[in-house]
Design a protein around this motif. Structure first.
Motif, PDB file in Angstrom:
ATOM      1  N   MET A   1       0.231   4.403  -9.539  1.00  0.00           N
ATOM      2  CA  MET A   1      -0.852   4.605  -8.568  1.00  0.00           C
ATOM      3  C   MET A   1      -1.430   6.016  -8.607  1.00  0.00           C
ATOM      4  N   GLY A   2      -0.800   6.891  -9.357  1.00  0.00           N
ATOM      5  CA  GLY A   2      -1.199   8.294  -9.340  1.00  0.00           C
ATOM      6  C   GLY A   2      -2.559   8.581  -9.898  1.00  0.00           C
ATOM      7  N   GLU A   3      -3.015   7.784 -10.872  1.00  0.00           N
ATOM      8  CA  GLU A   3      -4.293   8.051 -11.532  1.00  0.00           C
ATOM      9  C   GLU A   3      -5.420   7.161 -11.045  1.00  0.00           C
TER      10      GLU A   3
ATOM     11  N   THR B   1       0.835  -1.193   0.000  1.00  0.00           N
ATOM     12  CA  THR B   1       0.000   0.000   0.000  1.00  0.00           C
ATOM     13  C   THR B   1       0.875   1.251   0.000  1.00  0.00           C
ATOM     14  N   SER B   2       0.266   2.391  -0.272  1.00  0.00           N
ATOM     15  CA  SER B   2       1.026   3.641  -0.412  1.00  0.00           C
ATOM     16  C   SER B   2       1.909   3.975   0.792  1.00  0.00           C
ATOM     17  N   PRO B   3       1.427   3.805   2.037  1.00  0.00           N
ATOM     18  CA  PRO B   3       2.313   4.132   3.179  1.00  0.00           C
ATOM     19  C   PRO B   3       3.578   3.294   3.225  1.00  0.00           C
ATOM     20  N   LEU B   4       3.525   2.088   2.660  1.00  0.00           N
ATOM     21  CA  LEU B   4       4.710   1.231   2.644  1.00  0.00           C
ATOM     22  C   LEU B   4       5.678   1.613   1.531  1.00  0.00           C
TER      23      LEU B   4
ATOM     24  N   LYS C   1       7.613   8.221  -7.690  1.00  0.00           N
ATOM     25  CA  LYS C   1       7.033   8.005  -9.020  1.00  0.00           C
ATOM     26  C   LYS C   1       5.891   6.995  -8.966  1.00  0.00           C
ATOM     27  N   LYS C   2       6.062   5.932  -8.182  1.00  0.00           N
ATOM     28  CA  LYS C   2       4.994   4.936  -8.047  1.00  0.00           C
ATOM     29  C   LYS C   2       3.711   5.564  -7.518  1.00  0.00           C
ATOM     30  N   LEU C   3       3.872   6.498  -6.594  1.00  0.00           N
ATOM     31  CA  LEU C   3       2.718   7.106  -5.942  1.00  0.00           C
ATOM     32  C   LEU C   3       1.999   8.125  -6.818  1.00  0.00           C
TER      33      LEU C   3
ATOM     34  N   GLY D   1      -2.215  11.312  -7.343  1.00  0.00           N
ATOM     35  CA  GLY D   1      -1.069  12.101  -7.790  1.00  0.00           C
ATOM     36  C   GLY D   1      -1.271  13.581  -7.533  1.00  0.00           C
ATOM     37  N   ASN D   2      -2.449  14.115  -7.891  1.00  0.00           N
ATOM     38  CA  ASN D   2      -2.722  15.535  -7.686  1.00  0.00           C
ATOM     39  C   ASN D   2      -2.785  15.891  -6.204  1.00  0.00           C
ATOM     40  N   TYR D   3      -3.327  14.987  -5.392  1.00  0.00           N
ATOM     41  CA  TYR D   3      -3.379  15.246  -3.949  1.00  0.00           C
ATOM     42  C   TYR D   3      -1.960  15.378  -3.381  1.00  0.00           C
ATOM     43  N   LEU D   4      -1.105  14.420  -3.697  1.00  0.00           N
ATOM     44  CA  LEU D   4       0.252  14.431  -3.137  1.00  0.00           C
ATOM     45  C   LEU D   4       1.065  15.611  -3.661  1.00  0.00           C
TER      46      LEU D   4
END
Length: 360
Positions: free
Chosen positions: A331-333, A48-51, A323-325, A299-302
């Motif tokens: 995962m950005g879109e 997951t994203s936090p990892l 980049k993955k996030l 992606g836009n949030y981060l």
């Protein structure tokens, strides 16, 4: 062992709905998927994203600080906190910025993950700074909170619905572990009206309907008086979800980082989830007098919280993780962020690069 439990349940009832099947497979207290070791991470089944990067959690921390400047929300609630990686990094960042909440609530039902969370928090040695509280009932929620749900709603048990020319059918799992279909009055469930199902579905179109998601939102709403709620998950607005390319539904499974679309194979050995209908969530919240203030891709949030400013560009691993996030082809879109608020002053959403709330 999980299959034996299912066989007994099916024997007693001739069949069970897909949502009942999913509940047992994922959340059975003895043999459910989420009671197993090493679910998350590189050596687990999915990441997951936090990892992927601590900077994901840091962006949420920045969001919390921004909110606290306009609203006094001294409690953070995390729904489905996994292995506590998000909370660990979030708390480190907030302590450094001197914005720690008074209480941090973990709302979870996996005994294994709760024990893992408690170990992580104990190792942080922050007990003198924050009260950490584990709950599993809505009535134990604080009445004011900053709420986080990261990849929660996709794994909430769901039913599978099939549209026929002038009626609907619901999927059931029978004694041979095959899917059988029964005629179903979809709108007999009051929650179904929030799905935003279009009038022009093609014959045999399959989609998901989670009444439990409706119950979760109503349960939270009943005991929360004021909140800022962040929801991260993969999915779409209804207008983007119900397209012909998704005629077979969105149920997906993952095991050892490999995806497949057969939830009836390798029972209990892989995760089962479905794309989130963010219009459905938004409609339920709004019916309960919450306001939907923002909707965008991850992606836009981060990027809105300056994730690129925090990284060491000379650290190729860190750059690759970001980049993955945020990249559209990763995962950005596909991952989206929905922000809803209840009884807050109008917290500014002007800092977001792009707000697609109109899509919902």
């Amino acid at each position: 062992m999980i299959k034996e439990k299912l066989e007994l349940k099916i024997k007693d009832n001739d069949d069970i709905s897909f949502s009942e099947y999913m509940e047992i497979v994922l959340f059975d207290k003895e043999h459910g998927f989420y009671e197993k070791e090493n679910i998350l991470g590189k050596y687990g089944h999915f990441i997951t994203s936090p990892l992927i990067s601590k900077h994901f959690s840091n962006c949420i921390a920045k969001n919390y600080i921004q909110v606290c400047k306009e609203e006094k929300l001294n409690n953070i609630v995390e729904l489905g906190a996994g292995d506590a990686e998000l909370s660990k990094n979030l708390i480190h960042y907030l302590k450094d910025k001197k914005y720690l909440p008074k209480k941090y609530y973990f709302f979870d039902k996996s005994s294994f993950l709760i024990s893992k969370q408690k170990k992580v928090i104990k190792d942080l040695d922050f007990k003198n700074d924050i009260d950490f509280i584990w709950i599993d009932k809505y009535e134990d929620l604080p009445n004011k909170a900053f709420i986080i749900a990261n990849e929660l709603f996709d794994c909430i048990p769901t039913d599978i619905i099939r549209f026929k020319k002038n009626y609907y059918e619901k999927a059931y799992i029978n004694k041979t572990f095959d899917i059988s279909w029964k005629k179903y009055n979809l709108f007999s469930k009051p929650s179904a009206k929030y799905l935003s199902v279009p009038d022009n579905l093609r014959n045999n179109y399959i989609f998901e309907f989670s009444h439990e998601q409706y119950q979760i939102i109503n349960g939270i709403n009943k005991f929360i008086d004021k909140a800022y709620f962040l929801i991260f998950d993969y999915g779409y607005s209804a207008s983007e979800l119900y397209i012909n390319d998704r005629m077979d539904g969105t149920i997906a499974c993952i095991k050892n980082h490999l995806s497949d679309f057969n939830p009836l194979s390798e029972i209990g050995e892989k995760d089962i989830s479905a794309f989130v209908n963010f219009s459905y969530l938004k409609n339920i919240f709004m019916e309960n007098n919450w306001s939907a203030s923002a909707f965008m891709n991850q992606g836009n949030y981060l990027l809105s919280f300056d994730i690129l400013n925090d990284i060491n560009i000379n650290n190729l691993d860190e750059v690759g993780s970001i980049k993955k996030l945020i990249m559209p082809n990763q995962m950005g879109e596909i991952f989206k962020v929905l922000i809803v608020q209840k009884n807050t002053s109008k917290i500014s959403d002007n800092n977001f690069i792009k707000n697609d709330i109109i899509k919902l």
